[in-house]
Design an enzyme around this catalytic site. Structure first.
Site, short mmCIF file in Angstrom:
data_model
loop_
_atom_site.label_atom_id
_atom_site.label_comp_id
_atom_site.label_asym_id
_atom_site.label_seq_id
_atom_site.Cartn_x
_atom_site.Cartn_y
_atom_site.Cartn_z
N THR A 1 0.86 -1.03 -0.20
CA THR A 1 0.01 -0.30 0.21
C THR A 1 1.08 1.32 -0.17
OG1 THR A 1 -1.49 -1.05 1.10
CG2 THR A 1 -2.28 1.16 1.61
N HIS B 1 1.64 1.89 -3.68
CA HIS B 1 0.71 2.25 -4.03
C HIS B 1 0.50 3.86 -3.37
CE1 HIS B 1 -0.98 -1.13 -6.42
NE2 HIS B 1 -1.31 -1.18 -5.06
#
EC number: 1.1.1.103
Length: 342
Positions: free
Chosen positions: A40, A43
């Site tokens: 995450t 990202h």
């Protein structure tokens, strides 16, 4: 305090100074000692479409961590100053139907640490005491810092009975690799993992995979023949979010097989539903960790001999965060740890 934050709507993160958080009546303040870089966070670093839609700016991020409680709200019970803790990154409402039924991992009002609110890439983190989890002394800081993804692997792998079963894992990211070790630890027979990244497939071998398969050079059908598997896999753990990987899993499953989905495929992914229907497959979506049954299982497995040390491949001081993210982005790493004490 020092923090690693998204200050601009652009790729990258910045090491900066932010205000130290305040402690509410039911909160604990944790002095962070280690954090780990999650997919995450990659990202968020890349500032992809998901991150642009999701992440407030400015905000410091991060949600994989361990540290020490240094301050508590007046209503907190069950913790003491000096306790070493990690914490559940999904902060739940406590009032929806799922929360009240004990299914907090399915709360419809979940707020994510380091995603929807200030995160753990900082010298201090404040979370509700409910979300804190004490770490036994025999578990290292580096291991405790990865309890969040370890929990994803545990929740996914233990969704179905694995004893004596043949297990297929698609996606050799850190979570998939940890799922290999978990499956072998609890008694799976053959554990096969697929990917196209040779570095991470080698990590999976070190974690106990029966076969780690580069699908760009080898087929699952050939592997199954080598393992004398005539009927297919009993359990599938889809960790990649890659449509072709899910397609190959469906084709390789035995009739009556069970599949747990953690990887997130593109929204309009098409599959051959006849594989699901005519084989009578059971498919279960996985989100986060069960609170806190998954956490107790993680500790119990480590205390009973589960070895995750091969997944901890790189360590950096937080001031070297750019090197740490570059290492993670290279694809030639397991979990990358940031040390906040140096």
């Amino acid at each position: 305090m020092k923090a690693l934050a998204k200050l601009e709507r652009a790729p990258g993160l910045t090491l900066t100074r932010v205000k130290k958080p305040e402690v509410g009546h039911n909160d604990v303040m944790i002095r962070i000692t280690r954090t780990a870089i999650c997919g995450t966070d990659i990202h968020i670093w890349k500032w992809d479409d998901w991150a642009q839609k999701t992440i407030p700016v400015p905000m410091h991020v991060g949600h994989e961590y361990v540290g020490e409680i240094v301050e508590m709200g007046q209503e907190v019970r069950g913790f003491s100053i000096g306790d070493r803790v990690s914490g559940e990154g999904h902060i739940t409402c406590g009032f929806c139907r799922n929360c009240r039924a004990g299914r907090r991992h399915l709360c419809r009002n979940t707020v994510g640490v380091g995603v929807n609110r200030e995160g753990a890439f900082a010298e201090y983190l404040v979370i509700p005491a409910f979300n804190a989890f004490k770490i036994p002394p025999e578990i290292s800081d580096d291991l405790a810092a990865i309890f969040d993804p370890f929990g994803n692997a545990t929740h996914t792998a233990l969704s179905f009975n694995l004893v004596g079963e043949d297990v297929l894992i698609t996606g050799a990211g850190p979570i998939g690799i940890m799922a290999v070790a978990i499956a072998k630890h609890v008694g799976a027979r053959n554990v096969v993992i697929t990917d196209v990244n040779d570095y991470r497939l080698e990590l999976a071998r070190k974690m106990g995979a029966t076969r780690a398969v580069n699908v760009s050079r080898e087929t699952l059908r050939d592997v199954m023949r080598d393992l004398h598997m005539t009927e297919g896999f009993d359990v599938g753990l889809e960790m990649s979010g890659v449509p072709s990987a899910f397609t190959s899993m469906l084709e390789a499953m035995n009739h009556g097989g069970k599949i747990a989905l953690l990887g997130i495929p593109p929204a309009q992914t098409a599959i051959d539903w006849t594989q699901v229907i005519f084989k009578g497959l059971e498919i279960k979506g996985i989100y986060g960790r069960e609170m806190f049954e998954t956490w107790y299982k993680m500790v119990a497995m480590l205390q009973s001999g589960l070895d995750l040390s091969p997944i901890l491949t790189h360590r950096f001081a937080v001031d070297d965060y750019e090197k740490a993210f570059a290492t993670m982005l290279s694809g030639e790493s397991g979990k990358v740890i940031l040390d906040w004490t140096v």
